[in-house]
Design a protein around this motif. Structure first.
Motif, PDB file in Angstrom:
ATOM      1  N   LEU A  28       0.787  -1.219   0.083  1.00 10.24           N
ATOM      2  CA  LEU A  28       0.173  -0.124  -0.097  1.00 10.24           C
ATOM      3  C   LEU A  28       0.943   1.397  -0.024  1.00 10.24           C
ATOM      4  N   ARG A  29       2.281   1.092   0.241  1.00 11.81           N
ATOM      5  CA  ARG A  29       3.033   2.228   0.182  1.00 11.81           C
ATOM      6  C   ARG A  29       3.792   2.337  -1.180  1.00 11.81           C
ATOM      7  N   TYR A  30       4.206   1.473  -1.687  1.00 14.09           N
ATOM      8  CA  TYR A  30       5.268   1.405  -2.880  1.00 14.09           C
ATOM      9  C   TYR A  30       4.747   0.766  -4.193  1.00 14.09           C
ATOM     10  N   ALA A  31       3.889   0.011  -4.013  1.00 12.86           N
ATOM     11  CA  ALA A  31       3.192  -0.703  -5.415  1.00 12.86           C
ATOM     12  C   ALA A  31       2.541   0.208  -6.089  1.00 12.86           C
ATOM     13  N   VAL A  32       2.249  -0.168  -7.501  1.00 17.66           N
ATOM     14  CA  VAL A  32       1.620   0.668  -8.326  1.00 17.66           C
ATOM     15  C   VAL A  32       0.195   0.366  -8.287  1.00 17.66           C
ATOM     16  N   LEU A  33      -0.182  -0.884  -8.109  1.00 15.78           N
ATOM     17  CA  LEU A  33      -1.541  -1.221  -8.209  1.00 15.78           C
ATOM     18  C   LEU A  33      -1.443  -2.566  -7.421  1.00 15.78           C
ATOM     19  N   ALA A  34      -2.742  -2.781  -6.832  1.00 10.95           N
ATOM     20  CA  ALA A  34      -3.052  -4.149  -5.867  1.00 10.95           C
ATOM     21  C   ALA A  34      -4.478  -4.423  -6.222  1.00 10.95           C
ATOM     22  N   GLN A  35      -5.028  -5.532  -6.538  1.00 11.88           N
ATOM     23  CA  GLN A  35      -6.339  -6.019  -6.720  1.00 11.88           C
ATOM     24  C   GLN A  35      -6.665  -7.431  -6.180  1.00 11.88           C
ATOM     25  N   PRO A  36      -7.559  -7.618  -5.643  1.00 12.08           N
ATOM     26  CA  PRO A  36      -7.817  -9.184  -5.095  1.00 12.08           C
ATOM     27  C   PRO A  36      -7.934  -9.973  -6.323  1.00 12.08           C
ATOM     28  N   PHE A  37      -7.372 -11.521  -6.107  1.00  8.72           N
ATOM     29  CA  PHE A  37      -7.611 -12.361  -7.056  1.00  8.72           C
ATOM     30  C   PHE A  37      -7.873 -13.570  -6.485  1.00  8.72           C
ATOM     31  N   ARG A  38      -8.988 -14.145  -6.566  1.00  8.83           N
ATOM     32  CA  ARG A  38      -9.643 -15.524  -5.969  1.00  8.83           C
ATOM     33  C   ARG A  38      -9.158 -15.182  -4.405  1.00  8.83           C
ATOM     34  N   ALA A  83      10.049  -2.073 -11.038  1.00  5.89           N
ATOM     35  CA  ALA A  83      10.931  -3.149 -10.754  1.00  5.89           C
ATOM     36  C   ALA A  83      12.010  -2.591  -9.864  1.00  5.89           C
ATOM     37  N   ARG A  84      12.384  -1.403  -9.896  1.00  4.28           N
ATOM     38  CA  ARG A  84      13.617  -1.110  -8.938  1.00  4.28           C
ATOM     39  C   ARG A  84      13.051  -0.954  -7.588  1.00  4.28           C
ATOM     40  N   THR A  85      12.008  -0.743  -7.230  1.00  2.00           N
ATOM     41  CA  THR A  85      11.228  -0.712  -5.967  1.00  2.00           C
ATOM     42  C   THR A  85      11.317  -2.118  -5.348  1.00  2.00           C
ATOM     43  N   LEU A  86      10.772  -3.082  -6.050  1.00  2.00           N
ATOM     44  CA  LEU A  86      10.661  -4.547  -5.519  1.00  2.00           C
ATOM     45  C   LEU A  86      12.090  -5.031  -5.320  1.00  2.00           C
ATOM     46  N   ALA A  87      13.106  -4.648  -6.357  1.00  2.00           N
ATOM     47  CA  ALA A  87      14.437  -5.275  -6.131  1.00  2.00           C
ATOM     48  C   ALA A  87      14.977  -4.509  -4.517  1.00  2.00           C
ATOM     49  N   PRO A 132       7.225   6.852  -3.726  1.00  3.72           N
ATOM     50  CA  PRO A 132       6.576   6.912  -5.182  1.00  3.72           C
ATOM     51  C   PRO A 132       5.766   8.207  -5.336  1.00  3.72           C
ATOM     52  N   ALA A 133       5.567   8.950  -6.253  1.00  3.87           N
ATOM     53  CA  ALA A 133       5.182  10.005  -6.560  1.00  3.87           C
ATOM     54  C   ALA A 133       3.701  10.234  -5.888  1.00  3.87           C
ATOM     55  N   GLN A 134       3.124   8.900  -5.981  1.00  7.01           N
ATOM     56  CA  GLN A 134       1.434   8.930  -5.815  1.00  7.01           C
ATOM     57  C   GLN A 134       1.169   7.619  -5.233  1.00  7.01           C
ATOM     58  N   PRO A 135       0.253   7.356  -4.310  1.00  8.50           N
ATOM     59  CA  PRO A 135      -0.104   5.991  -3.721  1.00  8.50           C
ATOM     60  C   PRO A 135      -0.501   5.016  -4.855  1.00  8.50           C
ATOM     61  N   PRO A 136      -0.372   3.786  -4.507  1.00  8.08           N
ATOM     62  CA  PRO A 136      -0.984   2.600  -5.492  1.00  8.08           C
ATOM     63  C   PRO A 136      -2.447   2.761  -5.666  1.00  8.08           C
ATOM     64  N   THR A 137      -3.036   2.350  -6.693  1.00  9.50           N
ATOM     65  CA  THR A 137      -4.134   2.094  -6.902  1.00  9.50           C
ATOM     66  C   THR A 137      -4.834   0.738  -6.342  1.00  9.50           C
ATOM     67  N   VAL A 138      -5.703   0.806  -5.320  1.00 11.00           N
ATOM     68  CA  VAL A 138      -6.253  -0.465  -4.958  1.00 11.00           C
ATOM     69  C   VAL A 138      -7.643  -1.034  -4.867  1.00 11.00           C
ATOM     70  N   PHE A 139      -7.680  -2.268  -5.465  1.00  7.99           N
ATOM     71  CA  PHE A 139      -9.261  -2.707  -5.932  1.00  7.99           C
ATOM     72  C   PHE A 139      -9.455  -3.408  -4.799  1.00  7.99           C
ATOM     73  N   PRO A 140     -10.647  -3.509  -4.437  1.00  7.14           N
ATOM     74  CA  PRO A 140     -11.836  -2.385  -4.456  1.00  7.14           C
ATOM     75  C   PRO A 140     -11.323  -1.190  -3.738  1.00  7.14           C
TER      76      PRO A 140
END
Length: 576
Positions: free
Chosen positions: A523-533, A542-546, A557-565
């Motif tokens: 919720l701090r560094y990802a670009v997007l997160a969504q539920p799956f199953r 890539a550099r952030t995860l590394a 990041p310049a903006q927080p990630p988009t989280v669904f829902p």
């Protein structure tokens, strides 16, 4: 009216009302939500990559030749795309067409096999369309429903007509070839035993054994020649590794457990009795109809040709599929029609020979009716149970907001199944069809967001358009390829070093992960997160995860990630 016109009129009347009813329900169900991961999305990914890269001969997925499937279904999808343009509408309509053809074929097969019992031809399509699992799997853009049509068409060629007893061997061979081009050598297992055991159920085969086996063998060779006409040039075009997988490991790896392959194979090994214990679920709702079991239990010799055909088909094929290591429920989809022929034939015999048992109310559909009413009561009480924390399943909690509305449907279906009198089989079939449509609709309204990968697919599409490389941690099943119209492969990363290497080579790239829980770092560094199953899909720079894997603090990041829902804010460690 001439005799031919009369027969055509009778055939058309026989299609009413089950064919338009099933078509309407199937269209509503298949378009109520998008293509299902991973079944439909993988098929569409292969069709899209063949289309976009002009790989008309060899199926491809994620930039590599795809040896696990043969191309007929992809070619049929491409034919529609040539006419209507690329979308997921035509492939879904195609599956509905295949399903409708299946019902027509089983009706024709029943009329040939049970000429003295016309009720079987009327009942078989009703019963087949009501099978809950077969209906739901028929909504997937997969190969099995087309395979069912090829199998039933081939078996129909073996059955005698009133004016022709000898099988149509040329058409038999052509349909075997179509089945081989749909699903590969497994086609032969579905049609082998009705042909090999032909003298046990077919009078012409018993009188002309030499011609039956000689011409049948030539038809099988014709089908194999059709497969080889594609496989040989495809093998040379796809390269040595693809050719080896195509001709050996992709089939042997499913049949025999432990065969070594040069890549991961979807072999699905399971124990011998897995199909047997699954049969009541696969044959629902008729497995819960007592009259079916009584009809089967009271069968006595001599059996007519139709029942002997069904037994010659079902028993040996069921044993062989149980012996084979790789097992999935949908592998038996062609045999579902055989089971319905057997059940409908047994009930027809019971109606003729034992009127008392055929009309006994306590052998009727009342257990299904009681079960439907109880299930309706459970759905009505579901909001209270979840609010009181008696149930904690995410699936149950997800369905609770709409469950009370759908409980009315199951209460009405239960009442329908408790009714006495004529038309019991149609009531069971109608309740099964409407009930499974209701469950599919409830799933769409409450849980589809856990399967809808469009947000991630759109992000990846934009990234590739802008020239950013995309990778995924673990195995990639093509789930984003068609929805995102991706044109570049998604790189598979298997360990921390792979992540470091990818980030060094593609510092502006994106990496997809599939964790069980949504953690605060996402919720701090990802670009997007969504539920799956029951888990999550996350997209990271890539550099952030590394940096996180190396123990370094990434750049904010310049903006927080988009989280669904979008309503999710604080439940970081919970399931979606």
């Amino acid at each position: 009216m001439s005799m031919n016109n009369y027969r055509r009129s009778e055939d058309l009347r026989a299609l009413w009302p089950w064919l338009p009813l099933w078509t309407l329900v199937a269209l509503i169900a298949i378009f109520s939500h998008g293509p299902m991961p991973l079944y439909s999305t993988r098929t569409l990914a292969v069709a899209w990559e063949m289309w976009s890269e002009h790989h008309w001969l060899v199926p491809h997925i994620n930039g590599e030749p795809y040896s696990e499937k043969v191309p007929l279904l992809f070619w049929l999808i491409h034919a529609g795309w040539f006419v209507f343009g690329v979308s997921d509408v035509w492939p879904r309509v195609l599956e509905v067409i295949f399903g409708g053809a299946q019902l027509v074929l089983v009706s024709l097969l029943a009329s040939r096999l049970f000429p003295s019992r016309p009720w079987v031809a009327k009942a078989a399509p009703w019963m087949l369309m009501a099978l809950s699992y077969a209906f739901l799997f028929g909504l997937q853009i997969m190969y099995e429903v087309l395979l069912v049509d090829c199998v039933l068409g081939a078996l129909l060629c073996l059955t005698p007509k009133a004016n022709r007893a000898e099988p149509r061997w040329l058409l038999f061979g052509l349909l075997i070839g179509a089945g081989l081009l749909t699903k590969g050598p497994v086609m032969l297992l579905h049609i082998a035993f009705p042909w090999l055991l032909g003298p046990l159920w077919n009078d012409w085969a018993r009188e002309h054994r030499g011609r039956w086996y000689t011409r049948g063998g030539l038809a099988v060779l014709l089908g194999l020649a059709m497969l080889l006409a594609w496989a040989i040039p495809a093998g040379f075009s796809g390269g040595d590794a693809y050719r080896h997988r195509l001709f050996f490991t992709q089939t042997a790896g499913r049949v025999v457990k432990g065969v070594q392959t040069d890549q991961k194979l979807q072999s699905h090994p399971r124990w011998f009795g897995w199909y047997l214990i699954s049969l009541p679920m696969l044959l629902f709702p008729f497995s819960a109809w007592p009259r079916v079991w009584v009809a089967l239990g009271t069968l006595r010799k001599p059996l007519d040709n139709g029942l002997r055909f069904a037994l010659c088909w079902l028993i040996p094929s069921f044993v062989v599929f149980s012996v084979i290591s790789g097992k999935q429920w949908y592998y038996l989809l062609p045999e579902f029609a055989g089971w319905m022929l057997l059940l409908a034939g047994a009930i027809a015999v019971l109606r003729e020979r034992n009127d008392k048992l055929a009309n006994n109310y306590w052998l009727g559909s009342w257990p299904l009716g009681v079960g439907s009413i109880l299930f309706g009561g459970f759905l009505f009480a579901l909001p209270y149970l979840t609010q009181g924390h008696q149930l904690h399943s995410e699936w149950v909690e997800g369905a609770a907001p709409y469950s009370r509305s759908f409980s009315v449907m199951f209460l009405l279906l239960g009442a329908l199944l408790l009714v006495r009198g004529r038309g019991e089989m149609r009531r069971v079939a109608l309740a099964g069809l409407v009930g499974v449509l209701a469950l599919n609709t409830l799933f769409t309204l409450t849980l589809w967001h856990k399967y809808d990968l469009n947000p991630t697919s759109s992000l990846l599409s934009s990234a590739q358009t802008d020239g950013h490389a995309v990778a995924i941690v673990g195995n990639y099943e093509g789930q984003f390829h068609f929805a995102g119209r991706l044109t570049q492969p998604v790189t598979e990363l298997w360990n921390g070093q792979d992540i470091q290497d990818f980030a060094a080579s593609h510092p502006d790239g994106l990496i997809i992960t599939h964790p069980d829980k949504l953690e605060p770092t996402a919720l701090r560094y990802a670009v997007l997160a969504q539920p799956f199953r029951s888990s999550w899909v996350e997209v990271w720079p890539a550099r952030t995860l590394a940096d996180l894997h190396a123990g370094r603090t990434p750049t904010e990041p310049a903006q927080p990630p988009t989280v669904f829902p979008t309503a999710i804010t604080t439940q970081y460690g919970t399931q979606p």
